[in-house]
Write a protein that holds these residues in place. Structure first.
Motif, PDB file in Angstrom:
ATOM      1  N   LEU A 119      -8.011   0.243  -5.263  1.00 56.01           N
ATOM      2  CA  LEU A 119      -9.385   0.003  -4.809  1.00 56.01           C
ATOM      3  C   LEU A 119     -10.092   1.347  -4.788  1.00 56.01           C
ATOM      4  N   ASP A 120     -11.316   1.419  -5.343  1.00 56.94           N
ATOM      5  CA  ASP A 120     -12.063   2.670  -5.390  1.00 56.94           C
ATOM      6  C   ASP A 120     -13.537   2.357  -5.153  1.00 56.94           C
ATOM      7  N   VAL A 121     -13.992   2.528  -3.898  1.00 58.34           N
ATOM      8  CA  VAL A 121     -15.386   2.239  -3.548  1.00 58.34           C
ATOM      9  C   VAL A 121     -15.994   3.460  -2.875  1.00 58.34           C
ATOM     10  N   ARG A 122     -17.321   3.448  -2.827  1.00 51.52           N
ATOM     11  CA  ARG A 122     -18.054   4.541  -2.171  1.00 51.52           C
ATOM     12  C   ARG A 122     -18.784   4.001  -0.964  1.00 51.52           C
ATOM     13  N   VAL A 123     -18.510   4.604   0.198  1.00 46.62           N
ATOM     14  CA  VAL A 123     -19.177   4.196   1.438  1.00 46.62           C
ATOM     15  C   VAL A 123     -20.494   4.961   1.503  1.00 46.62           C
ATOM     16  N   SER A 124     -21.600   4.222   1.349  1.00 48.12           N
ATOM     17  CA  SER A 124     -22.909   4.862   1.288  1.00 48.12           C
ATOM     18  C   SER A 124     -23.502   5.012   2.679  1.00 48.12           C
ATOM     19  N   ALA A 125     -24.511   5.878   2.764  1.00 49.75           N
ATOM     20  CA  ALA A 125     -25.195   6.072   4.040  1.00 49.75           C
ATOM     21  C   ALA A 125     -25.993   4.819   4.404  1.00 49.75           C
ATOM     22  N   PRO A 126     -26.100   4.483   5.665  1.00 50.84           N
ATOM     23  CA  PRO A 126     -26.867   3.272   6.056  1.00 50.84           C
ATOM     24  C   PRO A 126     -28.342   3.412   5.758  1.00 50.84           C
TER      25      PRO A 126
ATOM     26  N   ARG B  21       0.853  -1.196   0.000  1.00 51.75           N
ATOM     27  CA  ARG B  21       0.000   0.000   0.000  1.00 51.75           C
ATOM     28  C   ARG B  21       0.883   1.239   0.000  1.00 51.75           C
ATOM     29  N   ILE B  22       0.541   2.257  -0.833  1.00 53.49           N
ATOM     30  CA  ILE B  22       1.406   3.430  -0.973  1.00 53.49           C
ATOM     31  C   ILE B  22       0.704   4.720  -0.572  1.00 53.49           C
ATOM     32  N   ASN B  23      -0.498   4.642  -0.021  1.00 55.15           N
ATOM     33  CA  ASN B  23      -1.146   5.881   0.422  1.00 55.15           C
ATOM     34  C   ASN B  23      -1.960   5.604   1.679  1.00 55.15           C
ATOM     35  N   THR B  24      -2.412   6.700   2.279  1.00 53.88           N
ATOM     36  CA  THR B  24      -3.279   6.583   3.447  1.00 53.88           C
ATOM     37  C   THR B  24      -4.695   6.954   3.054  1.00 53.88           C
ATOM     38  N   GLY B  25      -5.654   6.616   3.902  1.00 56.33           N
ATOM     39  CA  GLY B  25      -7.047   6.911   3.600  1.00 56.33           C
ATOM     40  C   GLY B  25      -7.961   6.370   4.677  1.00 56.33           C
ATOM     41  N   PRO B  26      -9.258   6.606   4.534  1.00 54.81           N
ATOM     42  CA  PRO B  26     -10.197   6.196   5.592  1.00 54.81           C
ATOM     43  C   PRO B  26     -10.387   4.690   5.685  1.00 54.81           C
ATOM     44  N   CYS B  27     -10.205   3.947   4.587  1.00 55.61           N
ATOM     45  CA  CYS B  27     -10.351   2.492   4.646  1.00 55.61           C
ATOM     46  C   CYS B  27      -9.120   1.876   5.290  1.00 55.61           C
ATOM     47  N   ARG B  28      -9.335   0.822   6.070  1.00 53.69           N
ATOM     48  CA  ARG B  28      -8.224   0.135   6.725  1.00 53.69           C
ATOM     49  C   ARG B  28      -7.930  -1.183   6.013  1.00 53.69           C
ATOM     50  N   SER B  29      -6.625  -1.507   5.899  1.00 52.05           N
ATOM     51  CA  SER B  29      -6.195  -2.737   5.242  1.00 52.05           C
ATOM     52  C   SER B  29      -4.770  -3.045   5.675  1.00 52.05           C
TER      53      SER B  29
ATOM     54  N   VAL C 117      -7.165  -8.783  -0.844  1.00 50.85           N
ATOM     55  CA  VAL C 117      -6.848  -8.038   0.368  1.00 50.85           C
ATOM     56  C   VAL C 117      -8.149  -7.798   1.139  1.00 50.85           C
ATOM     57  N   GLN C 118      -8.099  -7.963   2.442  1.00 50.19           N
ATOM     58  CA  GLN C 118      -9.251  -7.737   3.297  1.00 50.19           C
ATOM     59  C   GLN C 118      -9.297  -6.264   3.698  1.00 50.19           C
ATOM     60  N   VAL C 119     -10.450  -5.610   3.472  1.00 46.93           N
ATOM     61  CA  VAL C 119     -10.584  -4.171   3.703  1.00 46.93           C
ATOM     62  C   VAL C 119     -11.757  -3.926   4.642  1.00 46.93           C
ATOM     63  N   ARG C 120     -11.595  -2.928   5.538  1.00 44.46           N
ATOM     64  CA  ARG C 120     -12.697  -2.518   6.422  1.00 44.46           C
ATOM     65  C   ARG C 120     -13.054  -1.081   6.097  1.00 44.46           C
ATOM     66  N   ALA C 121     -14.344  -0.844   5.781  1.00 39.42           N
ATOM     67  CA  ALA C 121     -14.817   0.489   5.428  1.00 39.42           C
ATOM     68  C   ALA C 121     -14.891   1.370   6.670  1.00 39.42           C
ATOM     69  N   PRO C 122     -14.758   2.687   6.518  1.00 45.62           N
ATOM     70  CA  PRO C 122     -14.907   3.588   7.676  1.00 45.62           C
ATOM     71  C   PRO C 122     -16.356   3.622   8.156  1.00 45.62           C
ATOM     72  N   ASP C 123     -16.546   4.186   9.316  1.00 42.09           N
ATOM     73  CA  ASP C 123     -17.891   4.229   9.897  1.00 42.09           C
ATOM     74  C   ASP C 123     -18.745   5.358   9.316  1.00 42.09           C
TER      75      ASP C 123
END
Length: 310
Positions: A303-310, A242-250, A269-275
Motif C-alpha cells: 500500500l502506498d498512499v499520501r496523507v494530505s493536509a486537511p 505485514r512485514i514493516n512498520t509505519g505511520p498507518c495502522r492496520s 485490509v482496513q487501514v487508518r491514516a495517521p493524524d
C-alpha cells in the motif's frame, strides 16, 4: 561481481549496518532477508530488482540521497559488474579437471633398445623378429609346409570359432525373447506421467487506492488487491502478513480467500491514516496456514498512499 558486493557492504556500513531482517521488515525493502544477504556475499550477481531494493532502503530512505541520481549511479555499477565474465569461463590446460600426467624420464618407450642390446619389436641380424628375446636366442622355426598349417589350425582359431557360434546363438535367443515381450505387452496402457506440483502467484492489480492516492489525516479506508493463482496447488488457509512498520495502522495479517489454480482472489485490509500529513507505505507477504512465508524471492504487495493536509 565481488567488487559490486563490496560496494553493497560499504553502503550498509555507512547506513548504520542494519541487519538483513531489519532491512526487509522495518526499513521496507521489497526483497527477502535471504536475497539481500546473498546479494552482498559476492558469489553471484543479484538481479537488478534485488540490488536496487538493497540500495534504495539504505541510500535513499535512510541516508536521504536523491532517488533518481542514486538509481542511475548504481544501475551503471550493476551493468559493469554484469559485463565481467565469470571465472568459470577461463580456459585451463587440464583434462577433465586434472592436469595431464607427465612421463618420467626413466620410462622406456616401445621400439627402443634396452641396455643389454635387445630391441623390442626389431629384427635380429638373421632377419627374424626378436620380440623381447636377446640377440643370442634363436627365433621359433616356422611350419615346414602349407599343408601342416591347414591340417593343424592354431588353438586360438578354434576358440574364436566357438566364441562366434556362442554369440550367434545368444543373439537368436535375445531376438526371440524381445519379440515375445513386445507381443505380450502390445496394447497395454502406460501409466500417465505425474506432473510435479507447482505453487506460484501473480499480482493482477490494485482494485482500490492505487499507488500515490491521497487520503485525509485520521481517515479510515479499505485497500483491495487482486492476485492470481498461477500454479497447480490450491490455496487454503493462506494470509497476507505485514512485514514493516509505519505511520498507518492496520491488522498484522489478513485472510486470503480459498483460491483454485487459475482463479483470482481479492484481498482487502482496513487501514487508518495517521493524524499528520506524510507518506504511508505498508508491505505484505503471503504465508501458509502455519505462518511460514511463501515466495521469498517475489516482491511483496504493498500500500502506498499520501496523507494530505486537511
Amino acid at each position: 561481481m565481488g567488487a559490486f558486493a563490496d560496494r553493497l557492504l560499504k553502503l550498509k556500513e555507512e547506513a548504520g549496518d542494519p541487519s538483513y531482517a531489519e532491512m526487509s521488515a522495518r526499513l521496507g525493502a521489497a526483497a527477502s532477508k535471504s536475497s539481500l544477504a546473498s546479494a552482498a556475499q559476492g558469489r553471484k550477481l543479484p538481479s537488478w530488482e534485488t540490488a536496487w531494493e538493497f540500495v534504495r532502503v539504505l541510500a535513499v530512505d535512510r541516508l536521504g540521497r536523491d532517488p533518481e541520481e542514486t538509481e542511475r549511479e548504481w544501475r551503471e555499477l550493476w551493468e559493469r559488474a554484469k559485463a565481467v565474465p565469470s571465472p568459470d569461463d577461463t580456459d585451463t590446460d587440464t583434462v577433465d579437471g586434472a592436469a595431464a600426467p607427465m612421463a618420467h624420464d626413466d620410462t622406456a618407450e616401445a621400439g627402443t633398445a634396452h641396455d643389454d642390446g635387445a630391441t623390442v619389436g626389431t629384427a635380429d641380424d638373421d632377419g627374424a623378429m626378436a620380440g623381447t628375446a636377446h640377440n643370442d636366442e634363436p627365433a621359433p622355426a616356422p611350419p615346414t609346409t602349407a599343408a601342416e598349417v591347414v591340417q593343424a589350425p592354431a588353438p586360438s582359431a578354434r576358440r574364436n570359432r566357438v566364441l562366434v557360434s556362442a554369440m550367434i546363438a545368444a543373439a537368436i535367443i535375445l531376438v526371440g525373447l524381445t519379440g515375445f515381450y513386445l507381443a505380450t505387452t502390445t496394447g497395454q496402457d502406460d501409466p500417465p506421467a505425474r506432473t510435479p506440483a507447482k505453487d506460484d502467484s501473480a499480482f493482477v492489480g490494485d482494485i482500490t487506492y492505487p499507488d500515490g492516492s491521497e487520503v485525509r489525516p485520521g481517515s479510515s479506508f479499505k485497500k483491495v488487491w487482486r492476485i492470481r493463482n498461477i500454479g497447480t496447488t490450491s490455496w487454503a488457509g493462506r494470509r497476507l502478513a505485514r512485514i514493516n512498520t509505519g505511520p498507518c495502522r492496520s491488522p498484522e495479517t489478513v485472510p486470503i480467500p480459498p483460491t483454485a489454480p487459475g482463479q483470482t482472489a481479492d484481498i482487502s485490509v482496513q487501514v487508518r491514516a495517521p493524524d499528520k500529513p506524510g507518506n504511508c507505505r505498508i508491505y505484505w507477504k503471503m504465508t501458509d496456514a502455519q505462518g511460514q512465508e511463501l515466495f521469498p524471492d517475489k516482491r511483496p504487495v504493498f500500500l502506498d498512499v499520501r496523507v494530505s493536509a486537511p
